[in-house]
Design a protein around this motif. Sequence first.
Motif, PDB file in Angstrom:
ATOM      1  N   GLY A  17      -0.875  22.626  -3.625  1.00 43.32           N
ATOM      2  CA  GLY A  17      -0.060  23.195  -2.499  1.00 43.32           C
ATOM      3  C   GLY A  17       1.036  24.163  -3.078  1.00 43.32           C
ATOM      4  N   ILE A  18       1.558  23.672  -4.106  1.00 43.85           N
ATOM      5  CA  ILE A  18       2.729  24.633  -4.685  1.00 43.85           C
ATOM      6  C   ILE A  18       2.046  25.757  -5.173  1.00 43.85           C
ATOM      7  CG2 ILE A  18       4.105  24.991  -6.763  1.00 43.85           C
ATOM      8  CD1 ILE A  18       4.431  21.787  -6.859  1.00 43.85           C
ATOM      9  N   ALA A  19       0.879  25.916  -5.689  1.00 46.71           N
ATOM     10  CA  ALA A  19       0.195  27.091  -6.205  1.00 46.71           C
ATOM     11  C   ALA A  19       0.173  28.185  -4.976  1.00 46.71           C
ATOM     12  CB  ALA A  19      -1.039  27.096  -6.987  1.00 46.71           C
ATOM     13  N   ALA A  20      -0.386  27.448  -3.889  1.00 44.72           N
ATOM     14  CA  ALA A  20      -0.819  27.851  -2.679  1.00 44.72           C
ATOM     15  C   ALA A  20       0.409  28.726  -1.856  1.00 44.72           C
ATOM     16  CB  ALA A  20      -1.508  27.219  -1.565  1.00 44.72           C
ATOM     17  N   ALA A  21       1.511  27.769  -2.000  1.00 44.98           N
ATOM     18  CA  ALA A  21       2.754  28.559  -1.323  1.00 44.98           C
ATOM     19  C   ALA A  21       3.285  29.497  -2.070  1.00 44.98           C
ATOM     20  CB  ALA A  21       3.663  27.094  -1.253  1.00 44.98           C
ATOM     21  N   HIS A  22       2.867  29.682  -3.436  1.00 43.70           N
ATOM     22  CA  HIS A  22       3.406  30.713  -4.149  1.00 43.70           C
ATOM     23  C   HIS A  22       2.708  32.048  -4.259  1.00 43.70           C
ATOM     24  CE1 HIS A  22       6.294  28.149  -6.657  1.00 43.70           C
ATOM     25  NE2 HIS A  22       6.864  28.304  -5.605  1.00 43.70           N
ATOM     26  N   HIS A  23       1.297  31.860  -3.869  1.00 41.27           N
ATOM     27  CA  HIS A  23       0.241  32.775  -3.770  1.00 41.27           C
ATOM     28  C   HIS A  23      -0.361  32.607  -2.524  1.00 41.27           C
ATOM     29  CE1 HIS A  23       1.020  31.653  -8.188  1.00 41.27           C
ATOM     30  NE2 HIS A  23       0.820  32.992  -8.120  1.00 41.27           N
ATOM     31  N   PRO A  24      -0.130  33.402  -1.306  1.00 41.12           N
ATOM     32  CA  PRO A  24      -0.710  33.519  -0.293  1.00 41.12           C
ATOM     33  C   PRO A  24      -2.193  33.798  -0.109  1.00 41.12           C
ATOM     34  CG  PRO A  24       1.456  34.872  -0.001  1.00 41.12           C
ATOM     35  CD  PRO A  24       1.020  34.577  -1.602  1.00 41.12           C
ATOM     36  N   ILE A  65      -7.963  31.441   0.820  1.00 39.13           N
ATOM     37  CA  ILE A  65      -9.076  30.919   0.292  1.00 39.13           C
ATOM     38  C   ILE A  65      -9.261  29.544   0.755  1.00 39.13           C
ATOM     39  CG2 ILE A  65     -10.509  30.488  -1.775  1.00 39.13           C
ATOM     40  CD1 ILE A  65      -9.047  33.099  -2.792  1.00 39.13           C
ATOM     41  N   LEU A  66      -8.191  28.728   0.321  1.00 40.74           N
ATOM     42  CA  LEU A  66      -8.142  27.082   0.297  1.00 40.74           C
ATOM     43  C   LEU A  66      -8.326  26.782   1.853  1.00 40.74           C
ATOM     44  CD1 LEU A  66      -5.567  25.729  -2.119  1.00 40.74           C
ATOM     45  CD2 LEU A  66      -7.963  25.847  -2.347  1.00 40.74           C
ATOM     46  N   ARG A  67      -7.871  27.501   2.998  1.00 39.31           N
ATOM     47  CA  ARG A  67      -7.516  27.110   4.212  1.00 39.31           C
ATOM     48  C   ARG A  67      -8.927  26.549   4.963  1.00 39.31           C
ATOM     49  NH1 ARG A  67      -3.895  30.017   8.786  1.00 39.31           N
ATOM     50  NH2 ARG A  67      -4.047  28.231  10.515  1.00 39.31           N
ATOM     51  N   PRO A  68      -9.988  27.549   4.839  1.00 35.30           N
ATOM     52  CA  PRO A  68     -11.319  27.118   5.379  1.00 35.30           C
ATOM     53  C   PRO A  68     -11.849  25.878   4.626  1.00 35.30           C
ATOM     54  CG  PRO A  68     -11.476  28.965   4.249  1.00 35.30           C
ATOM     55  CD  PRO A  68      -9.817  28.877   4.277  1.00 35.30           C
ATOM     56  N   LEU A 102     -12.878  22.260   6.284  1.00 36.36           N
ATOM     57  CA  LEU A 102     -14.086  21.655   6.367  1.00 36.36           C
ATOM     58  C   LEU A 102     -13.906  20.283   5.768  1.00 36.36           C
ATOM     59  CD1 LEU A 102     -17.186  22.462   6.366  1.00 36.36           C
ATOM     60  CD2 LEU A 102     -16.877  22.963   3.779  1.00 36.36           C
ATOM     61  N   MET A 103     -13.070  20.175   4.884  1.00 36.85           N
ATOM     62  CA  MET A 103     -13.102  18.651   4.170  1.00 36.85           C
ATOM     63  C   MET A 103     -12.553  17.929   5.240  1.00 36.85           C
ATOM     64  SD  MET A 103     -11.471  19.953   0.593  1.00 36.85           S
ATOM     65  CE  MET A 103     -10.802  18.044  -0.048  1.00 36.85           C
ATOM     66  N   GLN A 104     -11.596  18.296   6.086  1.00 38.24           N
ATOM     67  CA  GLN A 104     -11.043  17.354   7.316  1.00 38.24           C
ATOM     68  C   GLN A 104     -11.882  17.044   8.510  1.00 38.24           C
ATOM     69  OE1 GLN A 104      -7.083  19.245   7.712  1.00 38.24           O
ATOM     70  NE2 GLN A 104      -6.218  17.281   7.004  1.00 38.24           N
ATOM     71  N   THR A 105     -12.878  17.870   8.854  1.00 44.86           N
ATOM     72  CA  THR A 105     -13.456  18.067  10.016  1.00 44.86           C
ATOM     73  C   THR A 105     -15.139  17.462   9.749  1.00 44.86           C
ATOM     74  OG1 THR A 105     -13.978  20.299   9.765  1.00 44.86           O
ATOM     75  CG2 THR A 105     -12.089  19.680  11.035  1.00 44.86           C
ATOM     76  N   ILE A 106     -15.578  17.783   8.607  1.00 41.94           N
ATOM     77  CA  ILE A 106     -16.911  17.490   8.483  1.00 41.94           C
ATOM     78  C   ILE A 106     -17.153  15.998   8.740  1.00 41.94           C
ATOM     79  CG2 ILE A 106     -16.880  17.335   5.839  1.00 41.94           C
ATOM     80  CD1 ILE A 106     -19.818  18.670   5.796  1.00 41.94           C
ATOM     81  N   LEU A 111      -7.854  14.401   0.480  1.00 45.08           N
ATOM     82  CA  LEU A 111      -7.267  15.429  -0.372  1.00 45.08           C
ATOM     83  C   LEU A 111      -6.261  16.620   0.339  1.00 45.08           C
ATOM     84  CD1 LEU A 111      -6.538  16.679  -2.952  1.00 45.08           C
ATOM     85  CD2 LEU A 111      -8.703  17.740  -2.928  1.00 45.08           C
ATOM     86  N   ALA A 112      -6.721  16.899   1.735  1.00 42.11           N
ATOM     87  CA  ALA A 112      -6.365  18.095   2.301  1.00 42.11           C
ATOM     88  C   ALA A 112      -4.832  17.989   2.937  1.00 42.11           C
ATOM     89  CB  ALA A 112      -7.178  18.240   3.708  1.00 42.11           C
ATOM     90  N   ALA A 113      -4.539  16.534   2.996  1.00 42.35           N
ATOM     91  CA  ALA A 113      -3.069  16.104   3.372  1.00 42.35           C
ATOM     92  C   ALA A 113      -2.121  16.454   2.384  1.00 42.35           C
ATOM     93  CB  ALA A 113      -3.173  14.603   3.881  1.00 42.35           C
ATOM     94  N   PRO A 114      -1.980  16.030   1.310  1.00 39.32           N
ATOM     95  CA  PRO A 114      -1.053  16.318   0.310  1.00 39.32           C
ATOM     96  C   PRO A 114      -1.006  17.917   0.159  1.00 39.32           C
ATOM     97  CG  PRO A 114      -2.745  15.072  -0.868  1.00 39.32           C
ATOM     98  CD  PRO A 114      -3.316  15.083   0.675  1.00 39.32           C
ATOM     99  N   VAL A 115      -2.373  18.507   0.131  1.00 39.80           N
ATOM    100  CA  VAL A 115      -2.056  19.952  -0.216  1.00 39.80           C
ATOM    101  C   VAL A 115      -1.499  20.866   1.021  1.00 39.80           C
ATOM    102  CG1 VAL A 115      -3.778  22.036  -0.211  1.00 39.80           C
ATOM    103  CG2 VAL A 115      -4.323  20.109  -1.488  1.00 39.80           C
ATOM    104  N   ARG A 116      -1.868  20.499   2.210  1.00 45.48           N
ATOM    105  CA  ARG A 116      -1.257  21.203   3.318  1.00 45.48           C
ATOM    106  C   ARG A 116       0.187  20.825   3.370  1.00 45.48           C
ATOM    107  NH1 ARG A 116      -4.647  23.599   6.886  1.00 45.48           N
ATOM    108  NH2 ARG A 116      -7.042  22.846   7.025  1.00 45.48           N
ATOM    109  N   LEU A 117       0.627  19.567   3.383  1.00 51.49           N
ATOM    110  CA  LEU A 117       1.801  19.292   3.578  1.00 51.49           C
ATOM    111  C   LEU A 117       2.784  19.760   2.278  1.00 51.49           C
ATOM    112  CD1 LEU A 117       1.562  15.768   5.239  1.00 51.49           C
ATOM    113  CD2 LEU A 117       2.534  17.849   6.225  1.00 51.49           C
ATOM    114  N   THR A 118       2.406  19.716   1.085  1.00 50.96           N
ATOM    115  CA  THR A 118       3.003  20.358  -0.197  1.00 50.96           C
ATOM    116  C   THR A 118       3.126  21.806   0.233  1.00 50.96           C
ATOM    117  OG1 THR A 118       2.339  18.674  -1.672  1.00 50.96           O
ATOM    118  CG2 THR A 118       3.356  20.861  -2.541  1.00 50.96           C
TER     119      THR A 118
END
Length: 283
Positions: free
Chosen positions: A115-122, A127-130, A134-138, A167-174
Amino acid sequence: MDWLTEHKLPIGKWLGQGVDLLNQHASGFFDSMSMVLETILNGTTTALLWIPAWLLIAGIASLAWWLHRSWGLVVFVVLSLLLIVNLGYWQETIETLVLVLYATLLCMLIGVPLGIAAAHHPLLYTILRPILDLMQTIPTFVYLIPTLILFGLGVVPGLISTIIFALAAPVRLTWLGISSVPNTLIEAGKSFGCSKSQLLWRIELPHAMPTIMAGLTQCIMLSLSMVVIAALVGADGLGKPVVRALNTVNIEKGFEAGLAIVILAILLDRIFKQPVKQPAGAH
């Protein structure tokens, strides 16, 4: 349209071949990983079950008091855990607790840095968003199949499936917490000569901590929601009596095991949520 339906893309076949390829050429790695994780989980469970129930309840109550300084929460923790002991689900509760805590720990160790890396690198978040979507909806049963093939029956495929689901929850909220840090704070830190690491540890993380902690509690809840699913692949815990009750249409056992899961979920949420800071001078 007939041509389109007649020339179906073999997506499922490709994925199946990929799993078979992993199973053939990396089976030693997955077997070793499964053995290590199972040893850690079973060892922790055995150690906690070796401790007398009353002593472990006292320890959890002490942790609740240390984190929140609330006698009401301490009384609630003690009474709730005593109810679980009374219902006869203490061992299953400990097994579920170990599974949830390890799944949450691994999710946070992976998710917060991502999450930190994603916030610093849009671009990384793009890339992570889809993948996160997928991880949350499948449906969970879909990735339960490959984890079962790769890791075999037992607690490990339940753990891996739980991590994938939560896993998606801590990534998104971070990502959200770090991204929401005001630019004025960042600029102020830079003006005082802070390096990138100092900006992260002294400004970004403290500001984002409430959101990250929300990700922690959400991760715990998502992990608990996988308890019954994990039981279908051999994981011990409170999911097993629920599955047995479902198979035998035993309403009493199903309700009691479900109540134990609810109690554990509420306890973990209350204990691990970030304490509300009282305003200065408030009594």
